[in-house]
Scaffold this active site. Sequence first.
Site, short mmCIF file in Angstrom:
data_model
loop_
_atom_site.label_atom_id
_atom_site.label_comp_id
_atom_site.label_asym_id
_atom_site.label_seq_id
_atom_site.Cartn_x
_atom_site.Cartn_y
_atom_site.Cartn_z
N TYR B 167 0.81 -1.20 0.00
CA TYR B 167 0.00 0.00 0.00
C TYR B 167 0.86 1.27 0.00
CZ TYR B 167 -3.73 3.18 1.19
OH TYR B 167 -4.62 4.21 1.19
N GLU B 174 2.52 6.27 -7.23
CA GLU B 174 1.52 7.14 -7.84
C GLU B 174 1.90 8.61 -7.69
OE1 GLU B 174 -2.41 6.15 -6.40
OE2 GLU B 174 -1.99 4.02 -6.57
#
Lengths: 308, 256
Positions: B167, B174
């Site tokens: 995660y 990103e």
Amino acid sequence: MKHYEVEILDAKTKEKLCFLDKVEPNATIGEIKSMFHRTHPQWYPARQSIRLDPKGKSLKDEDVLQHLPVGTTATFYFRDLGAQISWVTVFLTEYTGPLVIYLLFYFRVPFIYAAKYDFTTSKHWVVHLACMCHSFHYMKRLLETLFVHRFSHGTMPLRNIFKNCTYYWGFAAWMAYYINHPLYTPPIYGEQQIRLALILFLFCQIGNFSIHIALRNLRPPGSKTRKIPYPTKNPFTWISLLVSCPNYTYELGSWLGFTLMTQCLPVAFFTLVGFIQMTVWAKGKHRSYLKEFRDYPPLRSPIIPFIL
Amino acid sequence: MASSEEDGTVEEKENNNKKRTKSALTTAWLTFYNIAMTAGWLVLAMAMLRFYIKKGTHKGLYRSIARTLKFFQTFALLSPAYRVICLLGIVRTSVIVTGVQVCSRIFMVWLVASSIRQIQNEESVILFLVVWTVTEITRYSYYTFKLLNHLPYFVKWARYNFFIVLYPLGVIGELLSIYAALPFVRRSGMYSMRLPNKYNVSFDYYYCLIIINVTFFPLNFSWIFVLLAVFPQLYFHMLRQRRRVLHGEVIVEKDD
């Protein structure tokens, strides 16, 4: 006169919080809340939720002890509603913001637009008209809060003021920025469009006000009675024949008028979001009217005649 | 009357049959969906591996898998959660949280990676692609096995442990990708609208991306301290699920 004993337990932990003896049978929940407040000063009555069942509905302040389904030793469950703030305070704060913020943009206060535009005025007369309409709208709301509305609940949770103010103040700033921008483009259809929009806006403002007055007159001062609203002699209230919440209908109309007048996409967004929220409220109100009054007129829809 | 009673039970049986076929259909759809998604992401993983082995570099890798990626990531919109909403009209918090994740994935694929060619060879893009691939294969195979009532322990273990590392890595990938895209967005002025225009609105994609990076980045890593935005909630949600499933934490009801 036989006296009641009241014990108040925490709804979650079932811990005994308070025991009151020699309570009058005709004592109201409101009075019991005051007594509870005396033993626990941090929980003022407005933040107390007293119920018969830990997961049940809150009892109303007006409910009388002897009319409740309890024995001579009544057990109530308590839930803390959290810090509360009065509706009046919230309304005044959330409406004053847009009034002031819009004017800051209208007068082109420094640091908003390029320095060469500081304190200049727009050359389009529709911008001045829009400012008058927007300011009038929020002043009307402030005055209604102070002198017209009769609230069923005194308070709401404290966090609502942050949520509501962000919504109103944020949107007001976003709209005002574009309407008062030096590069603002007036409506395509010019004077015709603006005139039509102004008529719609004023019509709906008067309508909205008429409904607020009619609703106020339904409820005697200091009471919390609920009655079915009916049209009065004022023609603006005749729409009550077709909708349960004509105040929301008129509010939608006002903002549609303002959107048309300014031809500004952020205003259209604000109108849309407001419409969605008011529809949710109108549907809820319509449902509770239907539940409460068996003879509720079947022709009425929640917010838009025949449609929604 | 006897006949009306019979009618009543016949109707009841019909209703029950309808409900049973409805839930059988739903289960069939869900099983198909999850198998398809697992397969899709496996295909993507294979394609990526094959490219890297053949070319020895990650340059051009995005281009080669772009179409497949777009298809499967968008197909995620059909995620069972949304079917549940449509069928039952309820929106649960976990659905909202998943919904936000799907939206952010769609945003990354369609509005960042695919539309800004110049960043497609960045390492950060490969990073989040790899993370997504591993995460999705784990997730969809978990759902598939669960639906088939045959859940191998290692799949369960993977689902509730991989995310701890994946995660944050995914978020880093990103955000770095968005950061790399900024100069190209500024230069091209893409997805932006300037004044004056007849709608009296403006939008600057460049500043929008900056705001996204600035608000999500600290929030994602301050999850330890700040429980405000949605992403940290997703993380906590997973941690909670993990504790419940792997360590069999039981919530004891206090009876008086």
